[in-house]
Structure formats: structure tokens, C-alpha cells
Design a protein around this motif. Structure first.
Motif, PDB file in Angstrom:
ATOM      1  N   LEU A 262      -9.217  -4.548   5.717  1.00  0.00           N
ATOM      2  CA  LEU A 262      -7.912  -4.978   5.241  1.00  0.00           C
ATOM      3  C   LEU A 262      -7.187  -3.854   4.503  1.00  0.00           C
ATOM      4  N   HIS A 263      -7.923  -3.069   3.739  1.00  0.00           N
ATOM      5  CA  HIS A 263      -7.289  -1.935   3.043  1.00  0.00           C
ATOM      6  C   HIS A 263      -6.748  -0.913   4.051  1.00  0.00           C
ATOM      7  N   THR A 264      -7.473  -0.677   5.143  1.00  0.00           N
ATOM      8  CA  THR A 264      -6.971   0.280   6.141  1.00  0.00           C
ATOM      9  C   THR A 264      -5.719  -0.268   6.833  1.00  0.00           C
ATOM     10  N   THR A 265      -5.678  -1.579   7.039  1.00  0.00           N
ATOM     11  CA  THR A 265      -4.492  -2.184   7.653  1.00  0.00           C
ATOM     12  C   THR A 265      -3.281  -2.007   6.743  1.00  0.00           C
ATOM     13  N   LYS A 266      -3.463  -2.276   5.455  1.00  0.00           N
ATOM     14  CA  LYS A 266      -2.361  -2.059   4.506  1.00  0.00           C
ATOM     15  C   LYS A 266      -1.946  -0.598   4.482  1.00  0.00           C
ATOM     16  N   ALA A 267      -2.931   0.291   4.534  1.00  0.00           N
ATOM     17  CA  ALA A 267      -2.624   1.727   4.497  1.00  0.00           C
ATOM     18  C   ALA A 267      -1.753   2.127   5.681  1.00  0.00           C
ATOM     19  N   ARG A 268      -1.996   1.558   6.844  1.00  0.00           N
ATOM     20  CA  ARG A 268      -1.176   1.884   8.021  1.00  0.00           C
ATOM     21  C   ARG A 268       0.282   1.523   7.782  1.00  0.00           C
ATOM     22  N   ALA A 278       0.822   5.110  -2.314  1.00  0.00           N
ATOM     23  CA  ALA A 278       0.275   3.766  -2.112  1.00  0.00           C
ATOM     24  C   ALA A 278      -0.676   3.744  -0.921  1.00  0.00           C
ATOM     25  N   ALA A 279      -0.323   4.473   0.135  1.00  0.00           N
ATOM     26  CA  ALA A 279      -1.195   4.536   1.319  1.00  0.00           C
ATOM     27  C   ALA A 279      -2.513   5.217   0.969  1.00  0.00           C
ATOM     28  N   LEU A 280      -2.437   6.305   0.211  1.00  0.00           N
ATOM     29  CA  LEU A 280      -3.661   7.011  -0.188  1.00  0.00           C
ATOM     30  C   LEU A 280      -4.546   6.131  -1.067  1.00  0.00           C
ATOM     31  N   THR A 281      -3.926   5.341  -1.928  1.00  0.00           N
ATOM     32  CA  THR A 281      -4.695   4.426  -2.779  1.00  0.00           C
ATOM     33  C   THR A 281      -5.457   3.416  -1.931  1.00  0.00           C
ATOM     34  N   GLU A 282      -4.795   2.871  -0.920  1.00  0.00           N
ATOM     35  CA  GLU A 282      -5.457   1.900  -0.036  1.00  0.00           C
ATOM     36  C   GLU A 282      -6.601   2.556   0.737  1.00  0.00           C
ATOM     37  N   ILE A 283      -6.402   3.775   1.189  1.00  0.00           N
ATOM     38  CA  ILE A 283      -7.468   4.475   1.920  1.00  0.00           C
ATOM     39  C   ILE A 283      -8.663   4.725   0.997  1.00  0.00           C
ATOM     40  N   GLY A 284      -8.379   5.093  -0.255  1.00  0.00           N
ATOM     41  CA  GLY A 284      -9.453   5.286  -1.213  1.00  0.00           C
ATOM     42  C   GLY A 284     -10.225   4.001  -1.467  1.00  0.00           C
ATOM     43  N   GLN A 285      -9.514   2.883  -1.581  1.00  0.00           N
ATOM     44  CA  GLN A 285     -10.184   1.590  -1.786  1.00  0.00           C
ATOM     45  C   GLN A 285     -10.971   1.187  -0.540  1.00  0.00           C
ATOM     46  N   ALA A 286     -10.435   1.519   0.628  1.00  0.00           N
ATOM     47  CA  ALA A 286     -11.151   1.223   1.870  1.00  0.00           C
ATOM     48  C   ALA A 286     -12.462   1.999   1.923  1.00  0.00           C
ATOM     49  N   ASP A 287     -12.404   3.277   1.553  1.00  0.00           N
ATOM     50  CA  ASP A 287     -13.623   4.094   1.538  1.00  0.00           C
ATOM     51  C   ASP A 287     -14.653   3.531   0.560  1.00  0.00           C
ATOM     52  N   GLU A 288     -14.178   3.095  -0.594  1.00  0.00           N
ATOM     53  CA  GLU A 288     -15.098   2.557  -1.610  1.00  0.00           C
ATOM     54  C   GLU A 288     -15.766   1.277  -1.114  1.00  0.00           C
ATOM     55  N   GLU A 289     -14.989   0.397  -0.504  1.00  0.00           N
ATOM     56  CA  GLU A 289     -15.567  -0.839   0.028  1.00  0.00           C
ATOM     57  C   GLU A 289     -16.551  -0.533   1.159  1.00  0.00           C
TER      58      GLU A 289
END
Length: 422
Positions: A262-268, A278-289
Motif C-alpha cells: 500500500l505504501h508503494t501504491t501511494k508513492a506512485r 511525500a513520495a520518498l517518505t512512502e517509499i521509506g515506510q514501504a521498505d521498513e514494512e
């Protein structure tokens, strides 16, 4: 030719005929368009658009190409073969389609076959059959996406929906709705990949309804993610972002893999909106998850989301930032990991990531390296029936056309034109 005829898409049949090695060099679109009574632009749209269904037009085009009636999915009126040119074209199409498809007479025979009756009571056996069908068809689609697979899943879905009215225990009824939702999502994503967007949205909405009615938060998140991806792909970025955010409802019930997805979808969506941080933040959260993924607890529809998929999805999000001058090296690294990590079972994902990687390097790196990367991606792409992959190829062709003075790049543009209309 056999593959094209099997799709029941006259545009694909015409393209396969026009570009068949039998002719030596591909026949020009404007030449074939004149045979069919079309303009070159009309034929171009016909070859890449939604399958035409108007019978009178199908008959006219089939007769213009002298396609033998037994190779078609509809009946031709009786006609005579007169000229030598007609005989040659008729003979080529008969030989090219070495496996005879279902002729009209057989379609008339099977039209009398009865549908499978719905049992009065549904239990675990029927539920497991639906789940198995969804898993199998999803794997076929990921590796190819041919028209016959889509017809198979639609037939399965029609039958599965009829089961919803049968008697079942409360527990089985909930599991049945979840299984039907899984199958409907599978069908919806296939329709999205082929740009049947109205069908895709209807099937996604059916899947979402099933998930919400039975309280399956995992399935609901997956469906909303796919709805978001469809909206993002068609340019409705705000609606895509809204669906992705809605998918986070009760995220405590989701697995780490699902939250990463879901974080990668938001990042797109955010990357395409130009919201870099904001996109970089979502990618970082995606990596953490993703670092906390436990595949053994993921639902069946998430089994595809491995390191290669995560690398590809985050790489695609970074692609839009890289084109704008940010993080090109990171985007290239992630897309490379996706290409190298995807097996043949995920041919479509590997091809799309490879095409995107080539486009990125063509735009901001070495065009000759990009052409080399594309060589491998085109080997995968030629086996696909994905409209998304075809559009990515057109984007690559556009970028390559700006560096056509390089022989490797010029050869790449020609090879792309051999696969899709540009």
C-alpha cells in the motif's frame, strides 16, 4: 497467427498477418488499411484498441484478408475464391494457423450445452475450488495474459457468483464471499491489464463488496490497491491516492507485506503528482514494512509480492522522480533488482520493469546501454498480450527516437515497431 486468432480480437489478427515473416518485410499499415476500407489511423487504433464486436465489420475484414471460415470464431457467408492472389492469401492463413479453432458450426452445437447446476448447499469443497481457480488463473495471467485465460476466468466468475445464493453455514458463507472476491479481483486485474477499464472497475467493485460484506480486511486492502493502481494508470491521480489511503483502514489487521504494497501504491501517485518528499517518505515506510515481512502469514493473493516485486514497485515510483532529475541511480538500482529477481513465472512484471529500466537509462543515462537492456526486455515482451506493457514500449520508442542517430538505438526502434503500433 494461431495465437492472434485465439484472442478473438480482429485487430490482433490483422497485426499478426501484417507482420508475419511469411511476407519477408512487414506489410505497411496504409496498404492493409486500403484492403480493409480503413484509414491508416483507423487501422492503428483497431490493432491496439478494444476487440471490435460488430459482426458486419468482422465479416468484411475477414473476407478482405481471405481468412478461412474454419479458423474464425464467427460464421462467414458463403463465397467463392477466384483470383490467384486470393488463393495465395487464403492458403497462407490456412497454413499459418496450424491448429484449427472452433468453427461456427461447433459454436452452434455447444450453445445447447447446459450450464453446471448450482448445488443447493455450498461447503468447503466448493469454496476451495474457487480459491484454487483464482490462484491458478492468476499464475497463468502473470506469465502470459492471453485472451483464452481471460475467458476462462470470466466463466469461473459467473459460476462462482451464482453460488452466493446457495445455502451455507454463516462461516462458509463468509469464506465463500471472500473466495468469490478473490476470483473477481483476479478477473478485474486481467481486464485492467487489457485496458477493459469499465469491466475492471465493475469486477473490482464486486470484489470490494464481497470483502466488506464478509469482513475480509486483507482482501479489501488488495482490491483498493488495485483500484488505486488503475486510477493512477489512467491519470486520475487524486482518485488513486484516495483509494490507496482508504485501503489503510484497519491497517493493524494487515500483514507487513500488505502495508508495504500500500505504501508503494501511494508513492506512485505522489510521485506522479510531483510531491517528491511525500513520495520518498512512502517509499521509506514501504521498505521498513517489507523488512518485517512474514510470507507464511500472507494471504494467497499476496504470494507474488516478494523482493523482486517490491523492488519493481518502488522503482516504478522512483522512475517519475528520476525523470524529473531526482534519485535516478536509486531508481535504476531497484528496477535492475526487479528484472534480475523475477522468474519466468512473473514474465509480465519482469518485462515491464525491464522496459521501464531501459526508458530510464535512455532518458538520463547512456542510450547504448539502454538499448542493450531493452534487448532482454523485448524477448519477454513479445510473449505478452499486456496493453500496459505495450504502452510502456511506446514510451520507450518515443525516448529512443530522440537518439536514433546511434545504430543500436535505431535498431531498437525498429524492433519495437515490430511488436506494437507506434
Amino acid at each position: 497467427m494461431h495465437d492472434a486468432l485465439a484472442t478473438w480480437h480482429m485487430g490482433r489478427v490483422i497485426y499478426a498477418y501484417r507482420t508475419h515473416p511469411y511476407h519477408g518485410n512487414p506489410l505497411a499499415q496504409d496498404t492493409v488499411a486500403r484492403w480493409l476500407g480503413l484509414s491508416q489511423s483507423q487501422l492503428s487504433r483497431l490493432e491496439v484498441g478494444i476487440a471490435p464486436e460488430q459482426l458486419s465489420k468482422l465479416i468484411h475484414w475477414a473476407e478482405a484478408l481471405k481468412i478461412p471460415g474454419e479458423l474464425l470464431w464467427f460464421k462467414l457467408p458463403p463465397r467463392n475464391v477466384d483470383t490467384l492472389d486470393e488463393v495465395n492469401r487464403h492458403g497462407f492463413l490456412r497454413a499459418a494457423a496450424t491448429v484449427t479453432l472452433v468453427p461456427g458450426t461447433l459454436l452452434e452445437l455447444i450453445s445447447t450445452l447446459r450450464s453446471t447446476p448450482v448445488p443447493a448447499t455450498v461447503g468447503q469443497e466448493e469454496i476451495e475450488e474457487i480459491r484454487t481457480a483464482a490462484k491458478q488463473i492468476s499464475s497463468w495471467d502473470a506469465a502470459d495474459g492471453r485472451g483464452l485465460v481471460r475467458e476462462a476466468v470470466l466463466a469461473q466468475l459467473r459460476y462462482a457468483v451464482r453460488l452466493l445464493d446457495a445455502n451455507a453455514t454463516p462461516r462458509d458463507k463468509a469464506e465463500l464471499r471472500s473466495a468469490v472476491g478473490f476470483l473477481s479481483h483476479t478477473a478485474g486485474f486481467m481486464a485492467f491489464d487489457r485496458y477493459d477499464h469499465e469491466d475492471a472497475r465493475a469486477m473490482f467493485e464486486l470484489a470490494q463488496g464481497c470483502a466488506e460484506e464478509c469482513g475480509d480486511w486483507n482482501l479489501r486492502a488488495k482490491v483498493l490497491s488495485s483500484l488505486a493502481r488503475q486510477s493512477i494508470w489512467t491519470g486520475d491521480l487524486k482518485d488513486g491516492l484516495k483509494s490507496a489511503e482508504e485501503a489503510f483502514d484497519r491497517s493493524d489487521r494487515l500483514t507487513a507485506t500488505e502495508r508495504a504494497m500500500l505504501h508503494t501504491t501511494k508513492a506512485r501517485a505522489l510521485a506522479k503528482l510531483g510531491r517528491v518528499q511525500a513520495a520518498l517518505t512512502e517509499i521509506g515506510q514501504a521498505d521498513e514494512e517489507f523488512a518485517h515481512c512474514r510470507p507464511e502469514i500472507d494471504p494467497a493473493w499476496m504470494k507474488y509480492y516478494d523482493l523482486a516485486q517490491h523492488s519493481g514497485d518502488t522503482g516504478h515510483a522512483l522512475f517519475d522522480l528520476a525523470i524529473g532529475g531526482h534519485f535516478a541511480s536509486e531508481a535504476q538500482s531497484r528496477l535492475t533488482a526487479a528484472v534480475n529477481g523475477h522468474s519466468d513465472a512473473y514474465l509480465r512484471s519482469r518485462a515491464i520493469s525491464g522496459i521501464k529500466l531501459s526508458s530510464l537509462v535512455m532518458a538520463v543515462g547512456d542510450p547504448q546501454e539502454a538499448a542493450s537492456i531493452a534487448t532482454h526486455a523485448l524477448k519477454d515482451a513479445k510473449h505478452l498480450r499486456s496493453h500496459r506493457a505495450a504502452d510502456d514500449l511506446r514510451d520507450l520508442h518515443r525516448l529512443a527516437s530522440q537518439r536514433i542517430e546511434l545504430p543500436e538505438v535505431a535498431q531498437l526502434t525498429d524492433r519495437i515497431k515490430g511488436l506494437v503500433a507506434v
